[in-house]
Design a protein around this motif. Structure first.
Motif, PDB file in Angstrom:
ATOM      1  N   ASN A  82      11.931  18.794  33.320  1.00  7.47           N
ATOM      2  CA  ASN A  82      12.976  18.950  34.234  1.00  7.47           C
ATOM      3  C   ASN A  82      12.575  19.429  35.664  1.00  7.47           C
ATOM      4  N   PRO A  83      13.464  19.788  36.604  1.00 18.12           N
ATOM      5  CA  PRO A  83      13.204  19.943  38.089  1.00 18.12           C
ATOM      6  C   PRO A  83      12.201  21.312  38.164  1.00 18.12           C
ATOM      7  N   ALA A  84      12.369  22.092  37.090  1.00 17.50           N
ATOM      8  CA  ALA A  84      11.573  23.226  37.057  1.00 17.50           C
ATOM      9  C   ALA A  84      10.132  22.974  36.927  1.00 17.50           C
ATOM     10  N   HIS A  85      10.071  22.320  35.937  1.00 21.41           N
ATOM     11  CA  HIS A  85       8.341  21.896  35.691  1.00 21.41           C
ATOM     12  C   HIS A  85       7.859  21.311  36.932  1.00 21.41           C
ATOM     13  N   LEU A  86       8.708  20.224  37.318  1.00 19.29           N
ATOM     14  CA  LEU A  86       8.239  19.478  38.710  1.00 19.29           C
ATOM     15  C   LEU A  86       7.853  20.304  39.800  1.00 19.29           C
ATOM     16  N   THR A  87       8.747  21.350  40.128  1.00 21.27           N
ATOM     17  CA  THR A  87       8.659  22.150  41.064  1.00 21.27           C
ATOM     18  C   THR A  87       7.189  22.899  41.072  1.00 21.27           C
ATOM     19  N   LEU A  88       7.055  23.287  39.861  1.00 18.11           N
ATOM     20  CA  LEU A  88       5.593  23.933  39.535  1.00 18.11           C
ATOM     21  C   LEU A  88       4.687  23.145  40.119  1.00 18.11           C
ATOM     22  N   VAL A  89       4.590  21.909  39.797  1.00 18.63           N
ATOM     23  CA  VAL A  89       3.585  20.701  40.044  1.00 18.63           C
ATOM     24  C   VAL A  89       3.432  20.744  41.639  1.00 18.63           C
ATOM     25  N   ASP A  96      -3.549  27.365  47.038  1.00 16.48           N
ATOM     26  CA  ASP A  96      -4.994  27.351  46.564  1.00 16.48           C
ATOM     27  C   ASP A  96      -5.411  27.718  45.483  1.00 16.48           C
ATOM     28  N   ASN A  97      -5.006  29.062  45.018  1.00 12.11           N
ATOM     29  CA  ASN A  97      -5.622  29.536  43.748  1.00 12.11           C
ATOM     30  C   ASN A  97      -3.969  29.623  42.903  1.00 12.11           C
ATOM     31  N   PHE A  98      -4.002  28.854  42.063  1.00 10.17           N
ATOM     32  CA  PHE A  98      -2.791  28.434  41.222  1.00 10.17           C
ATOM     33  C   PHE A  98      -3.220  28.629  39.824  1.00 10.17           C
ATOM     34  N   TRP A  99      -2.624  29.295  38.968  1.00 10.54           N
ATOM     35  CA  TRP A  99      -2.996  29.276  37.512  1.00 10.54           C
ATOM     36  C   TRP A  99      -1.481  29.461  36.630  1.00 10.54           C
ATOM     37  N   LEU A 100      -1.223  28.483  35.746  1.00 10.74           N
ATOM     38  CA  LEU A 100       0.034  28.439  35.013  1.00 10.74           C
ATOM     39  C   LEU A 100      -0.270  28.911  33.561  1.00 10.74           C
ATOM     40  N   VAL A 105       4.494  24.800  23.707  1.00  8.72           N
ATOM     41  CA  VAL A 105       3.517  24.079  22.979  1.00  8.72           C
ATOM     42  C   VAL A 105       4.107  22.611  23.364  1.00  8.72           C
ATOM     43  N   ASP A 106       5.196  22.464  24.147  1.00  6.70           N
ATOM     44  CA  ASP A 106       5.787  21.258  23.990  1.00  6.70           C
ATOM     45  C   ASP A 106       5.251  20.352  24.946  1.00  6.70           C
ATOM     46  N   ASP A 107       4.245  20.439  25.426  1.00  8.19           N
ATOM     47  CA  ASP A 107       3.421  19.475  26.551  1.00  8.19           C
ATOM     48  C   ASP A 107       4.454  19.171  27.597  1.00  8.19           C
ATOM     49  N   LEU A 108       5.614  19.784  28.054  1.00  9.50           N
ATOM     50  CA  LEU A 108       6.025  19.376  29.252  1.00  9.50           C
ATOM     51  C   LEU A 108       5.544  19.744  30.655  1.00  9.50           C
ATOM     52  N   HIS A 109       4.909  20.866  30.665  1.00  6.92           N
ATOM     53  CA  HIS A 109       3.918  21.077  31.871  1.00  6.92           C
ATOM     54  C   HIS A 109       2.892  19.992  32.327  1.00  6.92           C
ATOM     55  N   PRO A 110       1.853  19.756  31.075  1.00  8.31           N
ATOM     56  CA  PRO A 110       1.007  18.708  31.499  1.00  8.31           C
ATOM     57  C   PRO A 110       1.697  17.497  31.886  1.00  8.31           C
ATOM     58  N   SER A 111       2.605  17.033  31.001  1.00  5.33           N
ATOM     59  CA  SER A 111       3.450  15.696  31.241  1.00  5.33           C
ATOM     60  C   SER A 111       3.988  15.625  32.583  1.00  5.33           C
ATOM     61  N   ALA A 112       4.443  16.984  33.326  1.00  5.11           N
ATOM     62  CA  ALA A 112       5.055  16.679  34.439  1.00  5.11           C
ATOM     63  C   ALA A 112       3.846  16.802  35.596  1.00  5.11           C
ATOM     64  N   GLY A 113       2.449  16.965  35.028  1.00  5.69           N
ATOM     65  CA  GLY A 113       1.669  16.904  36.205  1.00  5.69           C
ATOM     66  C   GLY A 113       0.724  18.071  36.641  1.00  5.69           C
ATOM     67  N   THR A 114       1.225  19.509  35.759  1.00  7.41           N
ATOM     68  CA  THR A 114       0.296  20.343  36.015  1.00  7.41           C
ATOM     69  C   THR A 114      -1.078  20.387  35.472  1.00  7.41           C
ATOM     70  N   ARG A 116      -3.846  22.783  36.170  1.00  7.01           N
ATOM     71  CA  ARG A 116      -4.425  24.119  36.239  1.00  7.01           C
ATOM     72  C   ARG A 116      -3.550  25.153  35.345  1.00  7.01           C
ATOM     73  N   LEU A 117      -4.078  24.790  34.087  1.00  6.53           N
ATOM     74  CA  LEU A 117      -2.985  25.689  33.057  1.00  6.53           C
ATOM     75  C   LEU A 117      -3.874  26.127  31.666  1.00  6.53           C
ATOM     76  N   SER A 118      -3.057  27.169  31.326  1.00  2.00           N
ATOM     77  CA  SER A 118      -3.635  27.549  30.014  1.00  2.00           C
ATOM     78  C   SER A 118      -2.510  27.446  28.894  1.00  2.00           C
ATOM     79  N   GLU A 119      -2.538  26.776  27.748  1.00  2.00           N
ATOM     80  CA  GLU A 119      -1.502  26.491  26.836  1.00  2.00           C
ATOM     81  C   GLU A 119      -1.881  27.601  25.709  1.00  2.00           C
ATOM     82  N   ILE A 120      -1.328  29.021  26.014  1.00  2.52           N
ATOM     83  CA  ILE A 120      -2.034  29.910  25.119  1.00  2.52           C
ATOM     84  C   ILE A 120      -1.555  30.002  23.526  1.00  2.52           C
ATOM     85  N   HIS A 121      -0.524  29.161  23.215  1.00  4.99           N
ATOM     86  CA  HIS A 121       0.119  29.016  21.940  1.00  4.99           C
ATOM     87  C   HIS A 121      -0.217  27.741  21.547  1.00  4.99           C
TER      88      HIS A 121
END
Ligand code: OAD
Length: 242
Positions: A82-89, A96-100, A105-114, A116-121
């Motif tokens: 949704n627009p919140a995931h896309l705004t984070l992209v 410069d130094n961004f980390w999410l 576990v739903d994969d919506l951040h990577p599928s939005a295009g993020t 630099r992330l850690s999917e900790i669960h």
């Protein structure tokens, strides 16, 4: 402070920061139609975590656990960022130094295009062999029950961090580094009751970060942050860059 002045203050910080860390929870995906875990409509009202999301539950009844994950895989296969995931992209592109760090576990951040992330669960589309430990991507919907490892024929389990299990040490190290070095920490849509993520706000604050919470409702952590803004993630987050 009114919510519009809090948004303005946060927006100004984000416009100039060179180090931004974001922590997300189920609330950011609620606007994509993904159920949260707690609250009125939460998954844990209808399902018992100790029967479905623990290593003991899987050892006792892997069939039941896989059926539950199949139900969630079917649901998530239909959901989009949704627009919140896309705004984070877009914020990742600008800072410069961004980390999410996400608990989702739903994969919506990577599928939005993020990127630099850690999917900790973990991630619902990854499976791990209980014998050889190999992690692979598996997008079958439904997945065959009980799924087998193609290398050693061991039983596969979801690559998810269950109750009572430890987080991946590399994910933890990367997350703490991002928390210790950020100038701004955005905490979006998490109830803040599950550790270690519940401790991430105080860690960033102790290291001098400006900490903002964006959530539909106040949380037990709202008094500890610099600004707490109430509303839906899909409405609030896009305002931070508009
Ligand atoms: P929770 O279900 O505990 O909390 C969701 C939060 O999102 C609540 O604080 C809600 O107020 C907020 N919320 C709901 N809708 C929202 C919206 N549209 N916009 C903004 N906020 C909204 O979920 P988490 O905190 O993510 O663990 O839960 C943490 C962990 O507990 C999960 O990762 C999961 C669960 O057991 C595992 O699966 C390993």
């Amino acid at each position: 402070m009114t919510s519009s002045s809090a948004i303005r203050e946060l927006k100004e910080k984000l416009a100039t920061t060179t180090a931004l860390t974001v922590l997300t929870g189920a609330g950011i995906s609620a606007d994509s139609g993904v159920p949260t875990f707690r609250g009125a409509e939460g998954l844990w009202n209808n399902f018992r975590p100790e029967e479905l999301a623990s290593p003991e539950a899987f050892a006792r009844n892997p069939h039941l656990v896989w059926e539950w994950y199949n139900w969630r895989r079917e649901l998530l296969a239909t959901k989009k960022p949704n627009p919140a995931h896309l705004t984070l992209v877009e914020l990742e592109r600008r800072v410069d130094n961004f980390w999410l760090i996400t608990q989702n576990v739903d994969d919506l951040h990577p599928s939005a295009g993020t990127q630099r992330l850690s999917e900790i669960h973990g991630n619902i589309w990854k499976v791990r062999c209980t014998q050889c430990g190999q992690v692979t991507v598996n997008r079958d919907v439904p997945i065959a029950i009980l799924p087998e490892c193609s290398t050693c024929r061991g039983l596969l389990r979801p690559h998810i961090v269950w109750f009572g299990e430890s987080l991946d040490p590399e994910d933890l190290q990367k997350s703490f580094e991002a928390l210790r070095t950020c100038e701004v920490l955005l905490i979006i849509g998490t109830s803040g009751v599950v550790y270690p993520a519940a401790s991430f706000g105080p860690v960033a604050k102790d290291h001098g970060a400006f900490v903002a919470e964006l959530n539909l409702d106040p949380t037990p952590r709202s008094d500890l942050v610099d600004v707490a803004i109430q509303g839906r993630a899909k409405d609030l987050v896009p305002q931070l860059i508009s």
